[in-house]
Motif scaffolding. Sequence first.
Motif, PDB file in Angstrom:
ATOM      1  N   GLU A   1       0.776  -0.822   0.296  1.00  0.00           N
ATOM      2  CA  GLU A   1       0.396  -0.114  -0.033  1.00  0.00           C
ATOM      3  C   GLU A   1       0.967   0.835   0.563  1.00  0.00           C
ATOM      4  OE1 GLU A   1       0.603  -1.091   4.330  1.00  0.00           O
ATOM      5  OE2 GLU A   1      -0.033  -2.698   2.822  1.00  0.00           O
ATOM      6  N   ASP A   2       0.494   2.105  -0.841  1.00  0.00           N
ATOM      7  CA  ASP A   2       0.948   4.082  -0.869  1.00  0.00           C
ATOM      8  C   ASP A   2       0.553   4.293   0.766  1.00  0.00           C
ATOM      9  OD1 ASP A   2       2.408   5.357  -1.791  1.00  0.00           O
ATOM     10  OD2 ASP A   2       0.963   6.266  -2.956  1.00  0.00           O
ATOM     11  N   LYS A   3       2.024   4.738   1.488  1.00  0.00           N
ATOM     12  CA  LYS A   3       1.397   5.021   2.890  1.00  0.00           C
ATOM     13  C   LYS A   3       2.600   6.928   2.558  1.00  0.00           C
ATOM     14  CE  LYS A   3       2.413   1.246   5.253  1.00  0.00           C
ATOM     15  NZ  LYS A   3       2.354   0.523   6.047  1.00  0.00           N
ATOM     16  N   LYS A   4       2.273   7.167   3.974  1.00  0.00           N
ATOM     17  CA  LYS A   4       2.160   9.054   4.020  1.00  0.00           C
ATOM     18  C   LYS A   4       3.674   8.717   4.017  1.00  0.00           C
ATOM     19  CE  LYS A   4      -1.994  11.089   4.470  1.00  0.00           C
ATOM     20  NZ  LYS A   4      -2.411  12.137   5.023  1.00  0.00           N
ATOM     21  N   ALA A   5       4.039   8.841   4.970  1.00  0.00           N
ATOM     22  CA  ALA A   5       5.465   7.919   5.279  1.00  0.00           C
ATOM     23  C   ALA A   5       6.641   6.629   4.625  1.00  0.00           C
ATOM     24  CB  ALA A   5       5.504   8.039   6.910  1.00  0.00           C
ATOM     25  N   LEU A   6       6.522   7.435   3.319  1.00  0.00           N
ATOM     26  CA  LEU A   6       6.992   5.966   2.682  1.00  0.00           C
ATOM     27  C   LEU A   6       8.534   5.698   3.063  1.00  0.00           C
ATOM     28  CD1 LEU A   6       5.857   4.195  -0.138  1.00  0.00           C
ATOM     29  CD2 LEU A   6       6.674   5.373  -1.253  1.00  0.00           C
ATOM     30  N   LYS A   7       9.463   6.336   3.117  1.00  0.00           N
ATOM     31  CA  LYS A   7      10.814   6.169   3.775  1.00  0.00           C
ATOM     32  C   LYS A   7      10.788   5.396   4.890  1.00  0.00           C
ATOM     33  CE  LYS A   7      15.627   7.785   4.527  1.00  0.00           C
ATOM     34  NZ  LYS A   7      15.038   6.897   4.618  1.00  0.00           N
ATOM     35  N   GLU A   8       9.682   5.727   5.556  1.00  0.00           N
ATOM     36  CA  GLU A   8       9.757   5.825   7.353  1.00  0.00           C
ATOM     37  C   GLU A   8       9.392   3.666   6.519  1.00  0.00           C
ATOM     38  OE1 GLU A   8       8.775   8.430   6.549  1.00  0.00           O
ATOM     39  OE2 GLU A   8      10.350   9.317   7.423  1.00  0.00           O
ATOM     40  N   ALA A   9       8.506   3.525   6.327  1.00  0.00           N
ATOM     41  CA  ALA A   9       7.583   2.374   5.423  1.00  0.00           C
ATOM     42  C   ALA A   9       8.693   1.290   5.487  1.00  0.00           C
ATOM     43  CB  ALA A   9       7.088   2.268   5.313  1.00  0.00           C
ATOM     44  N   LEU A  10       9.308   2.261   4.114  1.00  0.00           N
ATOM     45  CA  LEU A  10      10.633   0.703   3.794  1.00  0.00           C
ATOM     46  C   LEU A  10      11.574   0.597   4.295  1.00  0.00           C
ATOM     47  CD1 LEU A  10      10.479   2.663  -0.073  1.00  0.00           C
ATOM     48  CD2 LEU A  10       9.515   0.169   0.601  1.00  0.00           C
ATOM     49  N   ASP A  11      11.920   1.067   5.223  1.00  0.00           N
ATOM     50  CA  ASP A  11      13.206   1.294   6.755  1.00  0.00           C
ATOM     51  C   ASP A  11      13.037   0.785   6.712  1.00  0.00           C
ATOM     52  OD1 ASP A  11      14.974   3.437   4.849  1.00  0.00           O
ATOM     53  OD2 ASP A  11      14.739   4.724   6.506  1.00  0.00           O
ATOM     54  N   GLU A  12      11.436   0.355   7.643  1.00  0.00           N
ATOM     55  CA  GLU A  12      11.634  -0.832   8.978  1.00  0.00           C
ATOM     56  C   GLU A  12      10.923  -2.184   7.965  1.00  0.00           C
ATOM     57  OE1 GLU A  12       7.151  -1.335  11.193  1.00  0.00           O
ATOM     58  OE2 GLU A  12       7.698   0.470  10.784  1.00  0.00           O
ATOM     59  N   LEU A  13      11.144  -1.964   6.964  1.00  0.00           N
ATOM     60  CA  LEU A  13      10.390  -3.070   6.518  1.00  0.00           C
ATOM     61  C   LEU A  13      11.709  -3.964   5.645  1.00  0.00           C
ATOM     62  CD1 LEU A  13       8.185  -4.894   5.539  1.00  0.00           C
ATOM     63  CD2 LEU A  13       7.541  -4.068   3.034  1.00  0.00           C
ATOM     64  N   SER A  14      12.648  -3.215   5.342  1.00  0.00           N
ATOM     65  CA  SER A  14      14.041  -3.293   4.877  1.00  0.00           C
ATOM     66  C   SER A  14      14.490  -4.073   6.176  1.00  0.00           C
ATOM     67  CB  SER A  14      15.225  -2.614   4.152  1.00  0.00           C
ATOM     68  OG  SER A  14      15.385  -1.945   4.841  1.00  0.00           O
ATOM     69  N   ASN A  15      14.479  -3.691   7.239  1.00  0.00           N
ATOM     70  CA  ASN A  15      14.966  -4.032   8.569  1.00  0.00           C
ATOM     71  C   ASN A  15      14.661  -5.343   9.300  1.00  0.00           C
ATOM     72  OD1 ASN A  15      16.633  -2.010   9.131  1.00  0.00           O
ATOM     73  ND2 ASN A  15      15.182  -0.660   9.883  1.00  0.00           N
ATOM     74  N   LYS A  16      13.002  -5.202   8.655  1.00  0.00           N
ATOM     75  CA  LYS A  16      12.500  -6.761   9.186  1.00  0.00           C
ATOM     76  C   LYS A  16      12.965  -7.878   8.021  1.00  0.00           C
ATOM     77  CE  LYS A  16       7.788  -5.283  10.405  1.00  0.00           C
ATOM     78  NZ  LYS A  16       6.324  -4.213  10.356  1.00  0.00           N
ATOM     79  N   ALA A  17      13.225  -7.523   6.990  1.00  0.00           N
ATOM     80  CA  ALA A  17      13.645  -8.997   6.035  1.00  0.00           C
ATOM     81  C   ALA A  17      15.661  -8.971   6.557  1.00  0.00           C
ATOM     82  CB  ALA A  17      14.521  -7.673   4.811  1.00  0.00           C
TER      83      ALA A  17
END
Length: 118
Positions: free
Chosen positions: A65-81
């Motif tokens: 999904e598109d998020k307002k805080a896209l950079k933060e969401a992607l950073d969190e997801l790459s850390n989860k990976a």
Amino acid sequence: MIPSYHDLEKENSYHMMMLGMCLCLNKDYEIISNREVGKGRDDLILKAKDEKRTSFVLEFKYLKEDKKALKEALDELSNKAIQQIKENKYDYGLKGKVIYIGLAHHGKNVSVKWENKI
């Protein structure tokens, strides 16, 4: 030929693109994709044929999904990976230096994190 981000909509499409790009490394690396290992199934492993070289474990994540805080969401997801790589022991059987890479993407936006195996 380089694909457009329109061609790369889901996690699997990025996985296939990266797998294709890594094929030129087969002289120095065993390229392993979707292997049942540890407690799960890895996305992509570049296993060094020479233990003096570094091996790499890559995990791909796609932000649906598109998020307002896209950079933060992607950073969190790459850390989860990266956390998934460690928790599921995708590095099982790798010798020498290993780097974990978490890659999260959404459209043209990407976050890549890496960590040395301790």
